[in-house]
Scaffold this active site. Structure first.
Site, short mmCIF file in Angstrom:
data_model
loop_
_atom_site.label_atom_id
_atom_site.label_comp_id
_atom_site.label_asym_id
_atom_site.label_seq_id
_atom_site.Cartn_x
_atom_site.Cartn_y
_atom_site.Cartn_z
N GLU A 30 0.79 -1.32 0.21
CA GLU A 30 -0.07 0.01 -0.08
C GLU A 30 0.88 1.28 0.08
O GLU A 30 1.88 1.37 0.88
CB GLU A 30 -0.90 0.11 1.19
N THR A 32 2.99 2.05 -2.23
CA THR A 32 4.23 1.64 -2.64
C THR A 32 4.26 1.97 -4.12
O THR A 32 5.33 2.12 -4.89
CB THR A 32 4.54 0.29 -2.53
N ASP A 33 3.08 2.22 -4.71
CA ASP A 33 3.01 2.07 -6.41
C ASP A 33 3.67 3.51 -6.91
O ASP A 33 4.75 3.40 -7.73
CB ASP A 33 1.57 1.85 -6.80
N SER A 64 -25.50 6.38 -17.65
CA SER A 64 -25.14 5.37 -16.55
C SER A 64 -26.19 4.95 -16.14
O SER A 64 -27.37 5.61 -15.75
CB SER A 64 -24.23 6.09 -15.58
N GLY A 113 -17.87 3.83 -2.50
CA GLY A 113 -17.39 4.22 -1.35
C GLY A 113 -16.70 3.26 -0.60
O GLY A 113 -16.21 3.49 0.45
N ALA A 114 -16.51 2.12 -1.13
CA ALA A 114 -15.76 0.87 -0.47
C ALA A 114 -14.48 0.73 -0.71
O ALA A 114 -13.66 0.12 -0.19
CB ALA A 114 -16.50 -0.25 -0.72
N SER A 117 -12.11 0.64 -6.13
CA SER A 117 -11.74 1.23 -7.37
C SER A 117 -12.44 0.97 -8.54
O SER A 117 -12.33 0.90 -9.61
CB SER A 117 -10.37 0.39 -7.99
N SER A 119 -13.57 3.70 -10.02
CA SER A 119 -13.02 4.71 -11.16
C SER A 119 -12.11 3.95 -12.12
O SER A 119 -12.31 4.09 -13.31
CB SER A 119 -12.40 6.01 -10.66
N ASP A 163 -4.22 0.49 -9.31
CA ASP A 163 -5.77 0.24 -9.54
C ASP A 163 -5.93 -0.12 -10.78
O ASP A 163 -6.60 -1.00 -11.31
CB ASP A 163 -6.58 1.48 -9.17
C1 GLA Z 1 -5.20 4.51 -4.20
C2 GLA Z 1 -4.49 4.86 -5.57
C3 GLA Z 1 -3.38 3.65 -6.07
C4 GLA Z 1 -2.48 3.39 -4.72
C5 GLA Z 1 -3.38 3.17 -3.49
C6 GLA Z 1 -2.62 3.15 -2.32
O1 GLA Z 1 -6.06 3.40 -4.44
O2 GLA Z 1 -5.25 4.75 -6.51
O3 GLA Z 1 -2.43 4.25 -6.80
O4 GLA Z 1 -1.58 4.46 -4.59
O5 GLA Z 1 -4.31 4.32 -3.38
O6 GLA Z 1 -1.69 2.21 -2.20
#
Ligand code: GLA
Length: 371
Positions: A30, A32-33, A64, A113-114, A117, A119, A163
């Site tokens: 987490e 780290t990307d 949508s 909201g969970a 990802s 988006s 993501d």
């Molecule tokens: C969000 C960002 C990701 C990543 C995480 C944390 O999901 O979109 O790119 O940085 O937070 O690991």
């Protein structure tokens, strides 16, 4: 398929293609990307299905199935994009002259909201469809990078690549081990059921408003620390002790998290490859403590979910995603699932918090066409 029916009703013709792209949870790795480190997400069974046809003019028509109005939005100019439409229009904007307008209908089932990802699922489903329709020849990683650029440059969220890469590249039954510097990746088998284990998603149903600002702040702190240390990115820190001695305050804590977290990803991958998934629990717990105390991106709801899950018998648990709300994950033996759910629910009830939501997480496939 209901998105195709909605497309037909709104635009009077069949879509030229339909793509599905998933959301994700991150098993470990987490924040780290964007430090060029390692991540290990997997795709969840929920995602976005996009039905798309190209247009010869610049008009963008968007529908949508989750929007309150059954009428499509008609955007004559890209600047008109608001709310969720920014993720779609951002993708079109990043493709520049390679595409003109489009008719697009989307149907999403990622729990809102969970922190799973939704988006990225939206960006990757639409980008994959346009890639096919216009014969752009982008690889799944190039589709992911396009989605990330849409989010960075159009929406204004300085996210990393995790993501979108998870949404574009994951395989069913596998986690995606991604090196965020080289963008090299490997699909690591994640057959927890064979070991009597499950990953339980605990959606706290709380999302703190300041999350976006805090995310940008963490990223800036990491970049500043990398400058102080004279490295391109925190990935390049090889001697953690020496690095920490040169830093102070918040930057010191951030670096400690990022460097140890990337090592934890490698350790988890090693255990999974060795067929020892039950042993990753301690690393999940260590990740959570580091995110809570060093990176300071947890929340009371996440901490209580993690503590209660572990007390209830989970082998390990951690917050997942950017933090400040969203979801935690817990590694749980099948025969302990009820006890863990009960422990977390009771802990929330004691505090008069709204009940958390539990979702089973089985590693799902990445983006794929449905036509
Ligand atoms: C969000 C960002 C990701 C990543 C995480 C944390 O999901 O979109 O790119 O940085 O937070 O690991």
């Amino acid at each position: 398929m209901r998105v195709v029916e909605a497309f037909r009703a709104a635009f009077g013709a069949d879509p030229a293609t339909v793509w599905r792209a998933p959301g994700r949870v991150n098993l470990i790795g987490e924040h780290t990307d964007y430090n060029d480190g390692f991540v290990l997400p997997f795709a969840v069974p929920w995602g976005v299905t996009a039905a798309v046809s190209p247009r010869d003019d610049q008009t963008i028509r968007l529908l949508s199935l989750q929007a309150p109005s059954p009428e499509p939005l008609v955007l004559a100019a890209r600047d008109d994009a608001r709310g969720w439409t920014r993720y779609v229009v951002g993708v079109l904007a990043m493709l520049g002259d390679r595409v003109r307008g489009a008719d697009i209908a989307v149907d999403g089932d990622v729990p809102q909201g969970a922190g799973l990802s939704s988006s990225a699922a939206l960006e990757v489903s639409v980008a994959s469809a346009l890639n096919e329709l216009h014969g752009l020849g982008m690889t799944p990683m190039e589709v992911a990078l396009l989605g990330q650029r849409a989010e960075n440059d159009f929406v204004g969220m300085p996210c990393g690549i995790m993501d979108q890469a998870a949404s574009a590249l994951c395989r069913e039954g596998h986690a995606l081990f991604l090196d965020c510097r080289t963008l090299g990746s490997r699909n690591v088998p994640l057959d927890l059921a064979a070991h009597g284990l499950r990953i339980l998603i605990i959606d706290t149903r709380v999302h703190h408003e300041h999350a976006g600002g805090e995310y940008a702040k963490r990223r800036a702190e990491c970049e500043s620390a990398a400058r102080t240390l004279g490295v391109d990115a925190l990935r390049d820190v090889t001697d953690l002790g020496a690095a920490l001695a040169r830093l102070r305050g918040e930057e010191r804590k951030r670096v400690e998290h990022v460097v140890t977290e990337s090592h934890r990803v490698e350790a988890v991958v090693g255990l999974l490859r060795a067929g020892r998934p039950a042993e990753i629990g301690a690393l999940l717990n260590a990740s959570h403590l580091s995110l809570r105390d060093k990176y300071e991106v947890s929340s009371p709801e996440l901490d209580v979910a993690v503590e209660a899950a572990v007390r209830g018998g989970a082998r390990g648990a951690r917050m997942t995603g950017g933090g400040f709300g969203g979801s935690a994950i817990a590694l749980v033996a099948e025969d302990r699932l009820d006890t863990v759910r009960q422990a977390v629910s009771s802990a929330y009830e004691e505090r008069s918090w709204q009940p958390p939501r539990f979702l089973p997480a089985t590693p799902a496939p990445g983006a794929h066409p449905l036509t």
